[in-house]
Design a protein around this motif. Sequence first.
Motif, mmCIF file in Angstrom:
data_model
loop_
_atom_site.group_PDB
_atom_site.id
_atom_site.type_symbol
_atom_site.label_atom_id
_atom_site.label_comp_id
_atom_site.label_asym_id
_atom_site.label_seq_id
_atom_site.Cartn_x
_atom_site.Cartn_y
_atom_site.Cartn_z
ATOM 1 N N GLU A 1 36.905 39.465 46.952
ATOM 2 C CA GLU A 1 36.873 40.005 45.591
ATOM 3 C C GLU A 1 38.278 40.037 44.999
ATOM 4 O O GLU A 1 38.462 39.777 43.802
ATOM 5 C CB GLU A 1 36.278 41.411 45.592
ATOM 6 N N LEU A 2 39.271 40.320 45.837
ATOM 7 C CA LEU A 2 40.658 40.323 45.358
ATOM 8 C C LEU A 2 41.066 38.936 44.889
ATOM 9 O O LEU A 2 41.762 38.806 43.873
ATOM 10 C CB LEU A 2 41.605 40.784 46.466
ATOM 11 N N GLU A 3 40.645 37.932 45.611
ATOM 12 C CA GLU A 3 40.972 36.563 45.221
ATOM 13 C C GLU A 3 40.349 36.234 43.856
ATOM 14 O O GLU A 3 40.994 35.629 42.989
ATOM 15 C CB GLU A 3 40.476 35.588 46.289
ATOM 16 N N GLU A 4 39.126 36.645 43.654
ATOM 17 C CA GLU A 4 38.460 36.427 42.367
ATOM 18 C C GLU A 4 39.147 37.229 41.255
ATOM 19 O O GLU A 4 39.319 36.748 40.134
ATOM 20 C CB GLU A 4 36.989 36.817 42.467
ATOM 21 N N LEU A 5 39.572 38.449 41.580
ATOM 22 C CA LEU A 5 40.285 39.285 40.610
ATOM 23 C C LEU A 5 41.605 38.631 40.205
ATOM 24 O O LEU A 5 41.976 38.645 39.032
ATOM 25 C CB LEU A 5 40.529 40.686 41.169
ATOM 26 N N LYS A 6 42.312 38.049 41.161
ATOM 27 C CA LYS A 6 43.574 37.362 40.859
ATOM 28 C C LYS A 6 43.354 36.268 39.823
ATOM 29 O O LYS A 6 44.105 36.166 38.853
ATOM 30 C CB LYS A 6 44.170 36.727 42.120
ATOM 31 N N GLN A 7 42.320 35.457 40.044
ATOM 32 C CA GLN A 7 42.026 34.368 39.116
ATOM 33 C C GLN A 7 41.679 34.901 37.725
ATOM 34 O O GLN A 7 42.141 34.380 36.711
ATOM 35 C CB GLN A 7 40.883 33.502 39.663
ATOM 36 N N TRP A 8 40.889 35.947 37.694
ATOM 37 C CA TRP A 8 40.501 36.556 36.422
ATOM 38 C C TRP A 8 41.732 37.120 35.707
ATOM 39 O O TRP A 8 41.903 36.937 34.498
ATOM 40 C CB TRP A 8 39.465 37.655 36.676
ATOM 41 N N LEU A 9 42.607 37.791 36.473
ATOM 42 C CA LEU A 9 43.796 38.399 35.873
ATOM 43 C C LEU A 9 44.750 37.356 35.301
ATOM 44 O O LEU A 9 45.349 37.581 34.248
ATOM 45 C CB LEU A 9 44.540 39.250 36.897
ATOM 46 N N LEU A 10 44.911 36.247 35.994
ATOM 47 C CA LEU A 10 45.788 35.191 35.485
ATOM 48 C C LEU A 10 45.331 34.737 34.106
ATOM 49 O O LEU A 10 46.147 34.489 33.220
ATOM 50 C CB LEU A 10 45.826 34.013 36.452
ATOM 51 N N HIS A 11 44.039 34.652 33.923
ATOM 52 C CA HIS A 11 43.499 34.273 32.618
ATOM 53 C C HIS A 11 43.610 35.433 31.613
ATOM 54 O O HIS A 11 43.997 35.243 30.467
ATOM 55 C CB HIS A 11 42.045 33.832 32.764
ATOM 56 N N PHE A 12 43.305 36.647 32.064
ATOM 57 C CA PHE A 12 43.267 37.814 31.186
ATOM 58 C C PHE A 12 44.640 38.145 30.588
ATOM 59 O O PHE A 12 44.738 38.518 29.425
ATOM 60 C CB PHE A 12 42.734 39.025 31.959
ATOM 61 N N VAL A 13 45.714 38.022 31.374
ATOM 62 C CA VAL A 13 47.038 38.428 30.887
ATOM 63 C C VAL A 13 47.790 37.299 30.178
ATOM 64 O O VAL A 13 48.929 37.492 29.771
ATOM 65 C CB VAL A 13 47.921 39.014 32.012
ATOM 66 N N THR A 14 47.157 36.168 30.001
ATOM 67 C CA THR A 14 47.822 35.030 29.368
ATOM 68 C C THR A 14 48.452 35.401 28.030
ATOM 69 O O THR A 14 49.596 35.050 27.757
ATOM 70 C CB THR A 14 46.822 33.874 29.157
ATOM 71 N N ASP A 15 47.737 36.142 27.213
ATOM 72 C CA ASP A 15 48.251 36.527 25.895
ATOM 73 C C ASP A 15 48.696 37.992 25.851
ATOM 74 O O ASP A 15 48.816 38.569 24.772
ATOM 75 C CB ASP A 15 47.208 36.248 24.819
ATOM 76 N N LYS A 16 48.954 38.577 27.031
ATOM 77 C CA LYS A 16 49.387 39.981 27.107
ATOM 78 C C LYS A 16 50.632 40.082 27.982
ATOM 79 O O LYS A 16 50.570 40.515 29.137
ATOM 80 C CB LYS A 16 48.257 40.844 27.689
ATOM 81 N N PRO A 17 51.783 39.669 27.461
ATOM 82 C CA PRO A 17 53.005 39.637 28.284
ATOM 83 C C PRO A 17 53.403 40.998 28.855
ATOM 84 O O PRO A 17 54.025 41.064 29.909
ATOM 85 C CB PRO A 17 54.070 39.101 27.330
ATOM 86 N N GLU A 18 53.005 42.071 28.200
ATOM 87 C CA GLU A 18 53.355 43.404 28.691
ATOM 88 C C GLU A 18 52.629 43.757 29.987
ATOM 89 O O GLU A 18 53.061 44.653 30.730
ATOM 90 C CB GLU A 18 53.088 44.473 27.623
ATOM 91 N N LEU A 19 51.551 43.049 30.294
ATOM 92 C CA LEU A 19 50.781 43.312 31.510
ATOM 93 C C LEU A 19 51.174 42.397 32.674
ATOM 94 O O LEU A 19 50.847 42.681 33.822
ATOM 95 C CB LEU A 19 49.284 43.158 31.242
#
Length: 65
Positions: free
Chosen positions: A38-56
């Motif tokens: 699940e952590l591996e899947e979360l990593k992939q999701w986060l890479l996409h999610f923070v693309t336009d959120k440099p503060e995160l």
Amino acid sequence: MAGGMLEYTKTVLQKVSFDARLFRRELEKAINRLLPNELEELKQWLLHFVTDKPELKPALVYLSV
């Protein structure tokens, strides 16, 4: 309930993404709760999610991304 905790974590992270400090804390909790796959899947999701959120993006260091 496979993936239930992962989906819950994604929802929480989306809701607290307005505050980088809260986001980091919730991410730390997720790292302790989720299974390795699940952590591996979360990593992939986060890479996409923070693309336009440099503060995160600094929070990604907790995932060793």
